[in-house]
Design a protein around this motif. Structure first.
Motif, PDB file in Angstrom:
ATOM      1  N   LEU A  15      41.415  32.298  47.733  1.00  6.41           N
ATOM      2  CA  LEU A  15      40.454  33.024  46.907  1.00  6.41           C
ATOM      3  C   LEU A  15      40.438  32.454  45.499  1.00  6.41           C
ATOM      4  CD1 LEU A  15      41.631  36.591  47.971  1.00  6.41           C
ATOM      5  CD2 LEU A  15      39.677  35.329  48.887  1.00  6.41           C
ATOM      6  N   LEU A  16      39.248  32.396  44.911  1.00  5.53           N
ATOM      7  CA  LEU A  16      39.109  31.977  43.523  1.00  5.53           C
ATOM      8  C   LEU A  16      38.641  33.164  42.695  1.00  5.53           C
ATOM      9  CD1 LEU A  16      37.437  28.462  43.914  1.00  5.53           C
ATOM     10  CD2 LEU A  16      39.868  29.021  43.623  1.00  5.53           C
ATOM     11  N   TYR A  17      39.199  33.293  41.489  1.00  3.62           N
ATOM     12  CA  TYR A  17      38.921  34.425  40.611  1.00  3.62           C
ATOM     13  C   TYR A  17      38.486  33.936  39.238  1.00  3.62           C
ATOM     14  CZ  TYR A  17      41.492  37.462  43.856  1.00  3.62           C
ATOM     15  OH  TYR A  17      41.912  38.170  44.948  1.00  3.62           O
ATOM     16  N   ALA A  18      37.599  34.684  38.602  1.00  2.02           N
ATOM     17  CA  ALA A  18      37.244  34.409  37.209  1.00  2.02           C
ATOM     18  C   ALA A  18      38.476  34.599  36.324  1.00  2.02           C
ATOM     19  CB  ALA A  18      36.112  35.321  36.749  1.00  2.02           C
ATOM     20  N   ASP A  19      39.311  35.598  36.650  1.00  2.00           N
ATOM     21  CA  ASP A  19      40.548  35.847  35.903  1.00  2.00           C
ATOM     22  C   ASP A  19      41.710  35.879  36.899  1.00  2.00           C
ATOM     23  OD1 ASP A  19      42.657  36.662  34.312  1.00  2.00           O
ATOM     24  OD2 ASP A  19      41.525  38.251  33.313  1.00  2.00           O
ATOM     25  N   ALA A  22      44.914  37.886  35.962  1.00  2.00           N
ATOM     26  CA  ALA A  22      44.801  39.331  36.210  1.00  2.00           C
ATOM     27  C   ALA A  22      44.901  39.619  37.706  1.00  2.00           C
ATOM     28  CB  ALA A  22      43.491  39.875  35.649  1.00  2.00           C
ATOM     29  N   ALA A  23      44.350  38.752  38.537  1.00  8.19           N
ATOM     30  CA  ALA A  23      44.436  38.936  39.985  1.00  8.19           C
ATOM     31  C   ALA A  23      45.889  38.857  40.457  1.00  8.19           C
ATOM     32  CB  ALA A  23      43.586  37.893  40.712  1.00  8.19           C
ATOM     33  N   VAL A  24      46.629  37.884  39.962  1.00 11.37           N
ATOM     34  CA  VAL A  24      48.055  37.762  40.322  1.00 11.37           C
ATOM     35  C   VAL A  24      48.798  39.021  39.904  1.00 11.37           C
ATOM     36  CG1 VAL A  24      50.211  36.542  39.800  1.00 11.37           C
ATOM     37  CG2 VAL A  24      48.123  35.244  40.313  1.00 11.37           C
ATOM     38  N   ARG A  25      48.533  39.508  38.713  1.00 10.20           N
ATOM     39  CA  ARG A  25      49.198  40.722  38.217  1.00 10.20           C
ATOM     40  C   ARG A  25      48.876  41.916  39.113  1.00 10.20           C
ATOM     41  NH1 ARG A  25      48.150  39.833  33.445  1.00 10.20           N
ATOM     42  NH2 ARG A  25      46.126  40.846  33.320  1.00 10.20           N
ATOM     43  N   GLN A  26      47.593  42.107  39.457  1.00  7.25           N
ATOM     44  CA  GLN A  26      47.210  43.245  40.297  1.00  7.25           C
ATOM     45  C   GLN A  26      47.791  43.118  41.704  1.00  7.25           C
ATOM     46  OE1 GLN A  26      43.147  43.697  41.760  1.00  7.25           O
ATOM     47  NE2 GLN A  26      43.246  45.873  41.205  1.00  7.25           N
ATOM     48  N   GLY A  61      43.390  30.791  42.763  1.00 13.45           N
ATOM     49  CA  GLY A  61      43.305  30.055  41.513  1.00 13.45           C
ATOM     50  C   GLY A  61      42.136  30.551  40.694  1.00 13.45           C
ATOM     51  N   SER A  62      41.967  29.943  39.531  1.00 13.64           N
ATOM     52  CA  SER A  62      40.859  30.284  38.652  1.00 13.64           C
ATOM     53  C   SER A  62      39.590  29.615  39.158  1.00 13.64           C
ATOM     54  CB  SER A  62      41.155  29.816  37.226  1.00 13.64           C
ATOM     55  OG  SER A  62      42.292  30.504  36.729  1.00 13.64           O
ATOM     56  N   ARG A  63      38.508  30.371  39.166  1.00 13.22           N
ATOM     57  CA  ARG A  63      37.240  29.881  39.713  1.00 13.22           C
ATOM     58  C   ARG A  63      36.808  28.544  39.095  1.00 13.22           C
ATOM     59  NH1 ARG A  63      33.775  31.696  43.073  1.00 13.22           N
ATOM     60  NH2 ARG A  63      34.540  33.837  43.078  1.00 13.22           N
ATOM     61  N   ASP A  64      36.961  28.366  37.810  1.00 14.56           N
ATOM     62  CA  ASP A  64      36.484  27.143  37.165  1.00 14.56           C
ATOM     63  C   ASP A  64      37.582  26.120  36.895  1.00 14.56           C
ATOM     64  OD1 ASP A  64      33.827  28.026  37.118  1.00 14.56           O
ATOM     65  OD2 ASP A  64      34.200  29.191  35.306  1.00 14.56           O
ATOM     66  N   ALA A  65      38.773  26.313  37.461  1.00 11.94           N
ATOM     67  CA  ALA A  65      39.872  25.377  37.191  1.00 11.94           C
ATOM     68  C   ALA A  65      39.738  24.094  37.996  1.00 11.94           C
ATOM     69  CB  ALA A  65      41.221  26.037  37.487  1.00 11.94           C
ATOM     70  N   GLY A  66      39.203  24.183  39.207  1.00 12.08           N
ATOM     71  CA  GLY A  66      39.114  23.008  40.064  1.00 12.08           C
ATOM     72  C   GLY A  66      37.827  22.241  39.843  1.00 12.08           C
ATOM     73  N   LEU A 122      40.099  43.412  41.494  1.00 13.47           N
ATOM     74  CA  LEU A 122      39.326  43.396  40.253  1.00 13.47           C
ATOM     75  C   LEU A 122      38.018  42.614  40.340  1.00 13.47           C
ATOM     76  CD1 LEU A 122      42.276  42.840  37.755  1.00 13.47           C
ATOM     77  CD2 LEU A 122      41.025  44.960  38.178  1.00 13.47           C
ATOM     78  N   GLU A 123      37.916  41.708  41.316  1.00 19.84           N
ATOM     79  CA  GLU A 123      36.711  40.884  41.411  1.00 19.84           C
ATOM     80  C   GLU A 123      35.934  41.103  42.703  1.00 19.84           C
ATOM     81  OE1 GLU A 123      36.964  36.937  39.953  1.00 19.84           O
ATOM     82  OE2 GLU A 123      38.322  37.529  38.341  1.00 19.84           O
ATOM     83  N   GLY A 124      36.193  42.225  43.375  1.00 18.17           N
ATOM     84  CA  GLY A 124      35.361  42.618  44.500  1.00 18.17           C
ATOM     85  C   GLY A 124      35.852  42.269  45.880  1.00 18.17           C
ATOM     86  N   ASN A 125      36.961  41.548  46.010  1.00 16.88           N
ATOM     87  CA  ASN A 125      37.492  41.255  47.332  1.00 16.88           C
ATOM     88  C   ASN A 125      38.056  42.523  47.956  1.00 16.88           C
ATOM     89  OD1 ASN A 125      37.177  38.262  47.316  1.00 16.88           O
ATOM     90  ND2 ASN A 125      38.542  38.466  45.559  1.00 16.88           N
ATOM     91  N   VAL A 126      37.833  42.695  49.242  1.00 20.67           N
ATOM     92  CA  VAL A 126      38.307  43.885  49.948  1.00 20.67           C
ATOM     93  C   VAL A 126      39.592  43.540  50.689  1.00 20.67           C
ATOM     94  CG1 VAL A 126      37.776  45.571  51.746  1.00 20.67           C
ATOM     95  CG2 VAL A 126      35.984  44.816  50.172  1.00 20.67           C
ATOM     96  N   TRP A 127      40.624  44.322  50.422  1.00 21.40           N
ATOM     97  CA  TRP A 127      41.934  44.146  51.051  1.00 21.40           C
ATOM     98  C   TRP A 127      42.196  45.345  51.947  1.00 21.40           C
ATOM     99  CZ3 TRP A 127      45.040  39.886  50.134  1.00 21.40           C
ATOM    100  CH2 TRP A 127      44.609  39.033  49.114  1.00 21.40           C
TER     101      TRP A 127
END
Length: 138
Positions: A15-19, A22-26, A61-66, A122-127
């Motif tokens: 999964l890629l996240y804008a933040d 914050a995703a790792v923390r959550q 990872g971060s969405r724009d890092a790669g 935080l970014e809409g993925n369903v777990w």
């Protein structure tokens, strides 16, 4: 599912996240994942991280890092849904609630024998977290 070479999981959602930080923390604090690795880019973004729960691993990872083909393919990808097997659904749910995770469905017993609940990150993925563990024939 383990890799044919032995040891590691043979299926890892990515999964890629804008933040991603914050995703790792959550995911670690609120949903009980354990951080295996976290690599930062030169700009401080999360270039790559691995988190584990049970026998599975999620890579993120971060969405724009790669800048490679994967980052380009994922640029406009939608949210994902991931199912994670846990032993104690109610305790897991309580932890998520305590950390302010958005709960979509409360823990409930299912017709097929599982007890599970759903949450949104935080970014809409369903777990989905539940007791059902698919059997994979050898």
């Amino acid at each position: 599912m383990t890799d044919a070479r032995g040891g590691g999981p043979g299926l890892c959602p990515t999964l890629l996240y804008a933040d991603a930080r914050a995703a790792v923390r959550q995911l670690t604090e609120g949903l009980g994942f354990r951080e295996l690795s976290l690599h930062e880019g030169e700009d401080g973004t999360v270039a790559y991280a691995e988190l584990t729960q049970g026998g599975g691993v999620v890579m993120l990872g971060s969405r724009d890092a790669g800048r490679g083909a994967f980052a380009e393919a994922m640029r406009h990808a939608g949210p994902a849904g991931v199912y994670v097997v846990v032993e104690d659904v109610d305790a897991h749910h309580a932890r998520a609630v305590e950390h302010g995770v958005e709960i979509l469905t409360a823990p409930a017993d299912q017709d097929y024998g599982s007890r599970d609940y759903m949450a949104r990150d935080l970014e809409g993925n369903v777990w989905s977290f539940g007791t059902y563990a698919p059997e994979v024939p050898a």
